[in-house]
Design a protein around this motif. Structure first.
Motif, PDB file in Angstrom:
ATOM      1  N   ALA A 151       6.661  62.607  39.229  1.00  0.00           N
ATOM      2  CA  ALA A 151       7.308  63.537  40.164  1.00  0.00           C
ATOM      3  C   ALA A 151       7.793  62.783  41.402  1.00  0.00           C
ATOM      4  CB  ALA A 151       6.341  64.638  40.562  1.00  0.00           C
ATOM      5  N   PRO A 152       8.854  63.249  42.040  1.00  0.00           N
ATOM      6  CA  PRO A 152       9.432  62.504  43.162  1.00  0.00           C
ATOM      7  C   PRO A 152       8.452  62.132  44.262  1.00  0.00           C
ATOM      8  CG  PRO A 152      10.938  64.215  42.458  1.00  0.00           C
ATOM      9  CD  PRO A 152       9.682  64.427  41.675  1.00  0.00           C
ATOM     10  N   HIS A 153       7.532  63.057  44.625  1.00  0.00           N
ATOM     11  CA  HIS A 153       6.650  62.766  45.764  1.00  0.00           C
ATOM     12  C   HIS A 153       5.714  61.597  45.495  1.00  0.00           C
ATOM     13  CE1 HIS A 153       3.763  65.289  43.484  1.00  0.00           C
ATOM     14  NE2 HIS A 153       2.866  64.543  44.082  1.00  0.00           N
ATOM     15  N   LEU A 154       5.461  61.272  44.221  1.00  0.00           N
ATOM     16  CA  LEU A 154       4.546  60.179  43.901  1.00  0.00           C
ATOM     17  C   LEU A 154       5.083  58.824  44.349  1.00  0.00           C
ATOM     18  CD1 LEU A 154       3.427  61.231  40.300  1.00  0.00           C
ATOM     19  CD2 LEU A 154       2.162  61.524  42.436  1.00  0.00           C
ATOM     20  N   PHE A 155       6.398  58.713  44.444  1.00  0.00           N
ATOM     21  CA  PHE A 155       7.004  57.425  44.786  1.00  0.00           C
ATOM     22  C   PHE A 155       7.123  57.211  46.293  1.00  0.00           C
ATOM     23  CE2 PHE A 155       8.457  58.565  40.567  1.00  0.00           C
ATOM     24  CZ  PHE A 155       8.285  57.384  39.853  1.00  0.00           C
ATOM     25  N   GLY A 156       6.944  58.271  47.062  1.00  0.00           N
ATOM     26  CA  GLY A 156       7.050  58.138  48.506  1.00  0.00           C
ATOM     27  C   GLY A 156       8.388  57.563  48.913  1.00  0.00           C
ATOM     28  N   ASP A 157       8.339  56.588  49.842  1.00  0.00           N
ATOM     29  CA  ASP A 157       9.597  56.004  50.320  1.00  0.00           C
ATOM     30  C   ASP A 157      10.212  55.026  49.322  1.00  0.00           C
ATOM     31  OD1 ASP A 157       7.874  53.853  50.552  1.00  0.00           O
ATOM     32  OD2 ASP A 157       7.999  53.715  52.746  1.00  0.00           O
ATOM     33  N   ARG A 158       9.542  54.842  48.171  1.00  0.00           N
ATOM     34  CA  ARG A 158      10.103  53.982  47.126  1.00  0.00           C
ATOM     35  C   ARG A 158      10.942  54.763  46.119  1.00  0.00           C
ATOM     36  NH1 ARG A 158       5.698  50.492  44.292  1.00  0.00           N
ATOM     37  NH2 ARG A 158       7.407  49.003  44.029  1.00  0.00           N
ATOM     38  N   LEU A 159      11.078  56.071  46.324  1.00  0.00           N
ATOM     39  CA  LEU A 159      11.844  56.880  45.380  1.00  0.00           C
ATOM     40  C   LEU A 159      13.284  56.397  45.215  1.00  0.00           C
ATOM     41  CD1 LEU A 159      12.109  59.309  43.484  1.00  0.00           C
ATOM     42  CD2 LEU A 159      12.584  60.730  45.502  1.00  0.00           C
ATOM     43  N   PRO A 160      14.039  56.100  46.289  1.00  0.00           N
ATOM     44  CA  PRO A 160      15.406  55.620  46.087  1.00  0.00           C
ATOM     45  C   PRO A 160      15.464  54.333  45.257  1.00  0.00           C
ATOM     46  CG  PRO A 160      15.101  56.312  48.354  1.00  0.00           C
ATOM     47  CD  PRO A 160      13.739  56.305  47.726  1.00  0.00           C
ATOM     48  N   ALA A 161      14.502  53.428  45.464  1.00  0.00           N
ATOM     49  CA  ALA A 161      14.491  52.188  44.689  1.00  0.00           C
ATOM     50  C   ALA A 161      14.183  52.470  43.222  1.00  0.00           C
ATOM     51  CB  ALA A 161      13.463  51.222  45.271  1.00  0.00           C
ATOM     52  N   PHE A 162      13.211  53.377  42.975  1.00  0.00           N
ATOM     53  CA  PHE A 162      12.897  53.729  41.593  1.00  0.00           C
ATOM     54  C   PHE A 162      14.098  54.337  40.902  1.00  0.00           C
ATOM     55  CE2 PHE A 162      11.718  57.103  38.591  1.00  0.00           C
ATOM     56  CZ  PHE A 162      11.140  56.328  37.602  1.00  0.00           C
ATOM     57  N   GLU A 163      14.757  55.290  41.550  1.00  0.00           N
ATOM     58  CA  GLU A 163      15.901  55.937  40.911  1.00  0.00           C
ATOM     59  C   GLU A 163      17.022  54.934  40.657  1.00  0.00           C
ATOM     60  OE1 GLU A 163      19.029  59.649  41.386  1.00  0.00           O
ATOM     61  OE2 GLU A 163      17.155  59.679  42.523  1.00  0.00           O
ATOM     62  N   ALA A 164      17.234  53.993  41.589  1.00  0.00           N
ATOM     63  CA  ALA A 164      18.267  52.976  41.380  1.00  0.00           C
ATOM     64  C   ALA A 164      17.925  52.107  40.178  1.00  0.00           C
ATOM     65  CB  ALA A 164      18.426  52.124  42.633  1.00  0.00           C
ATOM     66  N   ASP A 165      16.651  51.715  40.056  1.00  0.00           N
ATOM     67  CA  ASP A 165      16.238  50.901  38.907  1.00  0.00           C
ATOM     68  C   ASP A 165      16.348  51.693  37.608  1.00  0.00           C
ATOM     69  OD1 ASP A 165      15.736  48.712  40.490  1.00  0.00           O
ATOM     70  OD2 ASP A 165      13.564  49.032  40.584  1.00  0.00           O
ATOM     71  N   LEU A 166      15.978  52.973  37.659  1.00  0.00           N
ATOM     72  CA  LEU A 166      16.075  53.825  36.473  1.00  0.00           C
ATOM     73  C   LEU A 166      17.523  53.958  36.029  1.00  0.00           C
ATOM     74  CD1 LEU A 166      14.971  55.800  34.387  1.00  0.00           C
ATOM     75  CD2 LEU A 166      14.954  57.579  36.171  1.00  0.00           C
ATOM     76  N   ARG A 167      18.409  54.200  36.957  1.00  0.00           N
ATOM     77  CA  ARG A 167      19.822  54.318  36.601  1.00  0.00           C
ATOM     78  C   ARG A 167      20.373  52.986  36.098  1.00  0.00           C
ATOM     79  NH1 ARG A 167      22.229  59.050  37.675  1.00  0.00           N
ATOM     80  NH2 ARG A 167      21.121  60.557  39.006  1.00  0.00           N
ATOM     81  N   GLY A 168      19.854  51.889  36.623  1.00  0.00           N
ATOM     82  CA  GLY A 168      20.266  50.587  36.103  1.00  0.00           C
ATOM     83  C   GLY A 168      19.875  50.406  34.645  1.00  0.00           C
ATOM     84  N   LEU A 169      18.660  50.828  34.293  1.00  0.00           N
ATOM     85  CA  LEU A 169      18.219  50.782  32.896  1.00  0.00           C
ATOM     86  C   LEU A 169      19.133  51.614  32.005  1.00  0.00           C
ATOM     87  CD1 LEU A 169      14.319  51.223  32.820  1.00  0.00           C
ATOM     88  CD2 LEU A 169      15.634  49.208  32.146  1.00  0.00           C
ATOM     89  N   LEU A 170      19.451  52.818  32.462  1.00  0.00           N
ATOM     90  CA  LEU A 170      20.275  53.714  31.659  1.00  0.00           C
ATOM     91  C   LEU A 170      21.694  53.191  31.520  1.00  0.00           C
ATOM     92  CD1 LEU A 170      19.031  57.164  33.037  1.00  0.00           C
ATOM     93  CD2 LEU A 170      18.259  55.937  31.002  1.00  0.00           C
ATOM     94  N   ASP A 171      22.217  52.621  32.582  1.00  0.00           N
ATOM     95  CA  ASP A 171      23.577  52.074  32.526  1.00  0.00           C
ATOM     96  C   ASP A 171      23.653  50.906  31.556  1.00  0.00           C
ATOM     97  OD1 ASP A 171      26.357  51.950  33.578  1.00  0.00           O
ATOM     98  OD2 ASP A 171      25.700  49.988  34.296  1.00  0.00           O
ATOM     99  N   ALA A 172      22.601  50.076  31.536  1.00  0.00           N
ATOM    100  CA  ALA A 172      22.590  48.946  30.597  1.00  0.00           C
ATOM    101  C   ALA A 172      22.503  49.430  29.152  1.00  0.00           C
ATOM    102  CB  ALA A 172      21.416  48.026  30.921  1.00  0.00           C
ATOM    103  N   ALA A 173      21.778  50.538  28.930  1.00  0.00           N
ATOM    104  CA  ALA A 173      21.618  51.055  27.571  1.00  0.00           C
ATOM    105  C   ALA A 173      22.854  51.790  27.080  1.00  0.00           C
ATOM    106  CB  ALA A 173      20.411  51.986  27.515  1.00  0.00           C
TER     107      ALA A 173
END
Length: 254
Positions: A212-234
């Motif tokens: 869930a978003p709150h679990l990432f705290g202030d790292r949420l934008p970095a997580f989402e960017a990395d997640l989208r990077g994974l999806l874009d590569a796939a």
């Protein structure tokens, strides 16, 4: 992903529904199941402990013009809460988060004479694993799971707590001890190929209690960017295909 189209017909046929009576959907979330089943009843009530979920359920009901549902912010452990009697009570991907013995006992007081409790067991955030050819690539779920562990650690999170041993089990014993008879079981859907966007997959990941978003705290934008990077590569086109999983209906009688 949406519940399968044949779920409504399966519930209607198995329970002999004729448009009478009321539905209670416990842990209704944004109303995905409530909105599907409400037309089978005179009226329905959806309850959830999360106010934002209830607000989204109200918004979705208004958008499709369904006015027969009463939405309440309410914990399952607070039932019966003066809500009255119901012909059907549903729990969709929710009962394992609750004080199961307490909820089973309290809900048993809320049924009409022909009442039924329906567990809806489903995995709707991701499809079936496989290597059969599909129109688009499958989401890289193994790498997504690795990314979540990289950010949140190896022990699965669950909202504000952790689940080192997974979610609760022993549901059947709980139901029998609370005085229910059954169960009858039906499997519906499964195997349909659906197309999902990268946004759909990101939303699925962030909808889980374990990410869930709150679990990432202030790292949420970095997580989402990395997640989208994974999806874009796939899938540079941003589209994915998956086969839906079966949905299991487990029906108990009080």
């Amino acid at each position: 992903m949406a519940y399968p189209d044949d779920l409504v017909a399966a519930v209607r046929g198995q329970l002999g529904l004729d448009g009478a009576g009321r539905l209670l959907d416990v842990g209704c979330g944004p109303g995905s199941l409530t909105l599907l089943l409400a037309p089978l009843f005179e009226a329905a009530v959806g309850v959830d402990a999360d106010g934002d979920m209830v607000a989204e359920a109200r918004r979705r009901a208004a958008a499709v013009g369904i006015t027969t549902i009463d939405w309440r912010r309410l914990r399952a452990e607070e039932l019966p809460a003066g809500l009255g009697e119901f012909r059907v009570v549903t729990f969709a991907q929710s009962f394992h988060w609750m004080d199961q013995p307490l909820v089973a006992r309290r809900v048993r007081e809320m049924f009409t004479a022909d009442g039924a409790w329906v567990h809806v067991h489903a995995t709707t955030h991701r499809g079936v694993d496989g290597d059969d050819p599909l129109p688009q690539p499958r989401p890289p779920w193994d790498r997504v799971d690795d990314l979540v562990r990289h950010y949140l650690g190896p022990v699965r999170r669950a909202g504000r707590t952790v689940l080192p041993d997974g979610t609760q089990s022993g549901e059947e014993e709980v139901m029998r001890q609370a005085g229910y008879a059954g169960p009858a079981r039906i499997d519906v859907g499964g195997g349909q190929v659906v197309t999902r966007s990268a946004d759909d997959v990101v939303a699925s990941v962030l909808s889980l209690s374990s990410s869930a978003p709150h679990l990432f705290g202030d790292r949420l934008p970095a997580f989402e960017a990395d997640l989208r990077g994974l999806l874009d590569a796939a899938s540079p086109a941003g589209l994915f295909s998956e086969r839906t999983r079966e949905v299991g209906l487990v029906i108990w009688r009080p």
